[in-house]
Design a protein around this motif. Structure first.
Motif, PDB file in Angstrom:
ATOM      1  N   VAL A 120       4.480  13.683   0.730  1.00 18.27           N
ATOM      2  CA  VAL A 120       4.226  13.544  -0.707  1.00 18.27           C
ATOM      3  C   VAL A 120       5.115  12.442  -1.279  1.00 18.27           C
ATOM      4  CG1 VAL A 120       4.220  14.746  -2.925  1.00 18.27           C
ATOM      5  CG2 VAL A 120       3.716  16.015  -0.846  1.00 18.27           C
ATOM      6  N   ASP A 121       4.517  11.530  -2.024  1.00 20.14           N
ATOM      7  CA  ASP A 121       5.280  10.476  -2.685  1.00 20.14           C
ATOM      8  C   ASP A 121       5.579  10.924  -4.114  1.00 20.14           C
ATOM      9  OD1 ASP A 121       6.376   8.247  -3.839  1.00 20.14           O
ATOM     10  OD2 ASP A 121       4.792   6.862  -3.215  1.00 20.14           O
ATOM     11  N   ILE A 122       6.827  11.298  -4.376  1.00 18.71           N
ATOM     12  CA  ILE A 122       7.172  11.810  -5.712  1.00 18.71           C
ATOM     13  C   ILE A 122       8.004  10.821  -6.523  1.00 18.71           C
ATOM     14  CG2 ILE A 122       7.088  14.227  -4.960  1.00 18.71           C
ATOM     15  CD1 ILE A 122      10.231  14.117  -5.111  1.00 18.71           C
ATOM     16  N   LEU A 123       8.198   9.611  -5.998  1.00 18.81           N
ATOM     17  CA  LEU A 123       9.111   8.667  -6.661  1.00 18.81           C
ATOM     18  C   LEU A 123       8.698   8.382  -8.105  1.00 18.81           C
ATOM     19  CD1 LEU A 123      11.559   6.831  -6.633  1.00 18.81           C
ATOM     20  CD2 LEU A 123      10.195   5.063  -5.523  1.00 18.81           C
ATOM     21  N   ASP A 124       7.421   8.106  -8.341  1.00 19.56           N
ATOM     22  CA  ASP A 124       6.992   7.773  -9.706  1.00 19.56           C
ATOM     23  C   ASP A 124       7.156   8.953 -10.657  1.00 19.56           C
ATOM     24  OD1 ASP A 124       6.408   5.102  -9.169  1.00 19.56           O
ATOM     25  OD2 ASP A 124       4.364   5.545  -8.517  1.00 19.56           O
ATOM     26  N   ALA A 125       6.831  10.153 -10.171  1.00 20.72           N
ATOM     27  CA  ALA A 125       6.991  11.352 -11.001  1.00 20.72           C
ATOM     28  C   ALA A 125       8.471  11.569 -11.331  1.00 20.72           C
ATOM     29  CB  ALA A 125       6.427  12.569 -10.282  1.00 20.72           C
ATOM     30  N   TYR A 126       9.333  11.297 -10.351  1.00 19.48           N
ATOM     31  CA  TYR A 126      10.777  11.432 -10.553  1.00 19.48           C
ATOM     32  C   TYR A 126      11.269  10.431 -11.608  1.00 19.48           C
ATOM     33  CZ  TYR A 126      15.777  10.900  -9.303  1.00 19.48           C
ATOM     34  OH  TYR A 126      17.140  10.789  -9.333  1.00 19.48           O
ATOM     35  N   ILE A 127      10.790   9.184 -11.523  1.00 21.14           N
ATOM     36  CA  ILE A 127      11.182   8.162 -12.509  1.00 21.14           C
ATOM     37  C   ILE A 127      10.722   8.568 -13.912  1.00 21.14           C
ATOM     38  CG2 ILE A 127      10.949   5.736 -13.207  1.00 21.14           C
ATOM     39  CD1 ILE A 127      12.575   6.131 -10.601  1.00 21.14           C
ATOM     40  N   ASP A 128       9.493   9.073 -14.010  1.00 20.97           N
ATOM     41  CA  ASP A 128       8.988   9.558 -15.305  1.00 20.97           C
ATOM     42  C   ASP A 128       9.943  10.593 -15.887  1.00 20.97           C
ATOM     43  OD1 ASP A 128       6.695   7.998 -15.141  1.00 20.97           O
ATOM     44  OD2 ASP A 128       5.407   9.630 -14.424  1.00 20.97           O
ATOM     45  N   ARG A 129      10.401  11.499 -15.024  1.00 24.09           N
ATOM     46  CA  ARG A 129      11.272  12.592 -15.482  1.00 24.09           C
ATOM     47  C   ARG A 129      12.635  12.054 -15.918  1.00 24.09           C
ATOM     48  NH1 ARG A 129      13.511  15.540 -17.785  1.00 24.09           N
ATOM     49  NH2 ARG A 129      13.817  17.798 -17.660  1.00 24.09           N
ATOM     50  N   LEU A 130      13.155  11.058 -15.191  1.00 21.94           N
ATOM     51  CA  LEU A 130      14.433  10.450 -15.585  1.00 21.94           C
ATOM     52  C   LEU A 130      14.337   9.835 -16.982  1.00 21.94           C
ATOM     53  CD1 LEU A 130      15.440   8.558 -12.294  1.00 21.94           C
ATOM     54  CD2 LEU A 130      16.459  10.665 -13.171  1.00 21.94           C
ATOM     55  N   LEU A 131      13.210   9.176 -17.251  1.00 20.50           N
ATOM     56  CA  LEU A 131      13.038   8.470 -18.524  1.00 20.50           C
ATOM     57  C   LEU A 131      12.957   9.419 -19.716  1.00 20.50           C
ATOM     58  CD1 LEU A 131      10.625   5.707 -17.239  1.00 20.50           C
ATOM     59  CD2 LEU A 131      12.860   5.295 -18.285  1.00 20.50           C
ATOM     60  N   GLU A 132      12.659  10.687 -19.459  1.00 24.15           N
ATOM     61  CA  GLU A 132      12.662  11.665 -20.557  1.00 24.15           C
ATOM     62  C   GLU A 132      14.057  11.812 -21.165  1.00 24.15           C
ATOM     63  OE1 GLU A 132      10.829  15.450 -19.646  1.00 24.15           O
ATOM     64  OE2 GLU A 132       9.194  14.462 -18.546  1.00 24.15           O
ATOM     65  N   GLY A 133      15.077  11.353 -20.441  1.00 24.40           N
ATOM     66  CA  GLY A 133      16.443  11.385 -20.970  1.00 24.40           C
ATOM     67  C   GLY A 133      16.629  10.490 -22.184  1.00 24.40           C
ATOM     68  N   LEU A 134      15.662   9.583 -22.432  1.00 23.69           N
ATOM     69  CA  LEU A 134      15.721   8.705 -23.610  1.00 23.69           C
ATOM     70  C   LEU A 134      14.776   9.163 -24.711  1.00 23.69           C
ATOM     71  CD1 LEU A 134      15.811   5.180 -21.893  1.00 23.69           C
ATOM     72  CD2 LEU A 134      17.734   6.464 -22.846  1.00 23.69           C
ATOM     73  N   ASP A 135      14.140  10.328 -24.534  1.00 27.35           N
ATOM     74  CA  ASP A 135      13.210  10.841 -25.548  1.00 27.35           C
ATOM     75  C   ASP A 135      13.889  10.932 -26.912  1.00 27.35           C
ATOM     76  OD1 ASP A 135      11.217  11.015 -23.708  1.00 27.35           O
ATOM     77  OD2 ASP A 135      11.065  13.200 -23.679  1.00 27.35           O
ATOM     78  N   GLY A 136      13.170  10.503 -27.939  1.00 27.63           N
ATOM     79  CA  GLY A 136      13.691  10.604 -29.301  1.00 27.63           C
ATOM     80  C   GLY A 136      14.525   9.420 -29.731  1.00 27.63           C
ATOM     81  N   ILE A 137      14.755   8.478 -28.828  1.00 26.29           N
ATOM     82  CA  ILE A 137      15.534   7.281 -29.192  1.00 26.29           C
ATOM     83  C   ILE A 137      14.564   6.117 -29.372  1.00 26.29           C
ATOM     84  CG2 ILE A 137      17.280   5.624 -28.432  1.00 26.29           C
ATOM     85  CD1 ILE A 137      18.572   7.936 -26.885  1.00 26.29           C
TER      86      ILE A 137
END
Length: 467
Positions: free
Chosen positions: A150-167
């Motif tokens: 399973v290639d989860i790299l893109d899903a993982y990157i999406d999840r990391l970027l949620e750390g900037l939500d609301g900015i």
């Protein structure tokens, strides 16, 4: 079938050895057999497996998967990537019951090892010893398991970027950041992440190379930050972030090239978090600065000093429902809007977010911290049979001391001059010492107290031992 591990391989927090000397394919297979059996006996069925960029990692991964399958467990192979990507694979999928990352972390290139998660909790200490007992007795279930890639790299990157939500991305558009992956396993993930971040990003050593040709990937050693410091200076960047070999520990420098140590990063993260979650418990290990514990209190939080070791800290976080914890070694754990595991890429994102929300540059935040004088972590060889005994002797002698004595992990003594620490390493035959004061005279007196206690136990601060 039974298997004997080399006596040095099964450690407190993880499994680690030297390839071809103390660790090889048969060990990996036995780890798979034992771990798979424990997962199956607990009612589980599927384990995620990932590996870092070391030369020996694919070989160990192949044998590990064979061992898991032979115990009747299915494997989800997520391929080469940082350890936190494997943690993400385990935490984000309900059908996954455990995870194993093959990684040598920040050790020399000829080392490798395993970090494990068992049904959402760290797998360490007695768990790891149990694998040794099961192997010696051949106490393994037999079965047949399947494998999926399973290639989860893109899903993982999406999840990391949620750390900037609301900015507002506009606020970050002028940001300039340097990143140093140190030729470790986080490189490809960092490239994808940086391409999607607002602002200007300069990357070093993202090509995965298990020989680490540019510098050793341990961002807590200042000399390993030299390339990043130069980049930040030459390009006039706002700050720089560095990772260890498997991407679970962060190092950082501000725009003036000052190191932001693990406890100082935690000061920034805590100040940001406590604006929205006042009163929460924030955990740091016994090696952290008094400035951190004071800062957490001033910002309205409840500081908690705990034992060193990423598995111990993660377990304590669950116990007291802490949303944030960290260690001097650069492990930072976010459980507020993340999963509670240590992820240096996410910590990098949260540093960007914290500065934006606090309305100050990382350099301003670093500059506002009190100027404490502290020693680096001093590590010196002490015979395995003596290291814990010596600490017990120190505790006994200080039982009636007028100083404040904390024995959470070793001995941490606080007095008017500051504090000093003496503790036994869980992973090596060394004692660790550290001291902090706001004056050189104070620091000298604290070091004299350490030396006095060592002398009374027939020891001395000898030559520095490596990690």
């Amino acid at each position: 079938m039974t298997h004997q591990f080399h006596p040095t391989v099964l450690r407190e927090y993880d499994i680690r050895g030297i390839i071809g000397e103390t660790l090889g394919a048969e060990d990996a297979r036995a780890i798979g057999r034992g771990f798979g059996t424990l997962i199956a006996r607990a009612g589980g069925k599927k384990v995620a497996v990932g590996y870092d960029g070391r030369v020996s990692s694919p070989m160990l991964e192949h044998a590990l998967v064979e061992g898991l399958n032979a115990s009747g467990v299915d494997v989800r192979r997520v391929g080469m990537g940082p350890t936190p990507m494997l943690y993400y694979a385990e935490a984000s999928a309900e059908e996954v019951d455990g995870g194993i990352q093959i990684t040598g972390s920040h050790n020399p290139a000829n080392y490798n090892g395993f970090k494990m998660v068992f049904r959402g909790r760290p797998f360490f200490g007695a768990d790891i010893l149990k694998l040794g007992e099961m192997a010696a007795a051949g106490d393994w279930d037999d079965g047949v398991g399947g494998v999926e890639d399973v290639d989860i790299l893109d899903a993982y990157i999406d999840r990391l970027l949620e750390g900037l939500d609301g900015i507002d991305p506009q606020v970050l558009s002028g940001l300039k950041v340097g990143w140093d992956a140190g030729n470790g396993a986080a490189g490809p993930a960092l490239e994808k992440l940086a391409a999607r971040l607002p602002g200007e990003h300069h990357l070093l050593f993202t090509e995965v190379d298990g020989e680490f040709p540019n510098h050793h990937p341990d961002p807590t050693v200042e000399e390993n930050l030299a390339d990043l410091r130069k980049l930040v200076s030459v390009k006039s960047l706002d700050f720089g972030v560095a990772f260890d070999g498997d991407g679970d520990r962060i190092g950082a420098i501000d725009g003036e090239g000052r190191v932001i140590w693990g406890d100082q990063l935690l000061m920034i993260y805590a100040e940001d978090l406590l604006r929205v979650s006042p009163g929460v418990t924030i955990i740091a290990d016994v090696k952290a600065s008094r400035a951190l514990f004071d800062h957490v209190s001033v910002c309205g939080g409840t500081p908690l000093m705990w034992k060193t070791g990423h598995s111990l800290i993660k377990s304590k976080m669950k116990e007291v429902s802490s949303p944030l914890a960290g260690e001097m070694s650069g492990h930072v754990f976010f459980a507020d809007t993340y999963y509670g595991f240590d992820d240096a890429l996410y910590a990098g994102i949260r540093l960007i977010a914290a500065a934006a929300r606090l309305g100050k540059s990382v350099t301003e935040l670093r500059g506002a911290m009190p100027a404490m004088l502290n020693t680096p972590e001093m590590r010196f060889q002490v015979d395995e049979s003596r290291k814990f005994a010596a600490i017990d002797e120190v505790k006994k002698r200080l039982a009636n001391s007028t100083d404040e004595v904390n024995s959470t992990d070793g001995v941490r003594v606080t007095n008017d001059d500051g504090w000093w620490l003496l503790r036994a390493s869980n992973t090596q035959d060394v004692l660790v010492a550290r001291a902090e004061s706001d004056s050189q005279e104070g620091l000298d007196r604290l070091l004299a107290q350490i030396d006095e206690q060592l002398g009374l136990s027939g020891l001395e601060r000898g030559p520095q031992a490596g990690h």
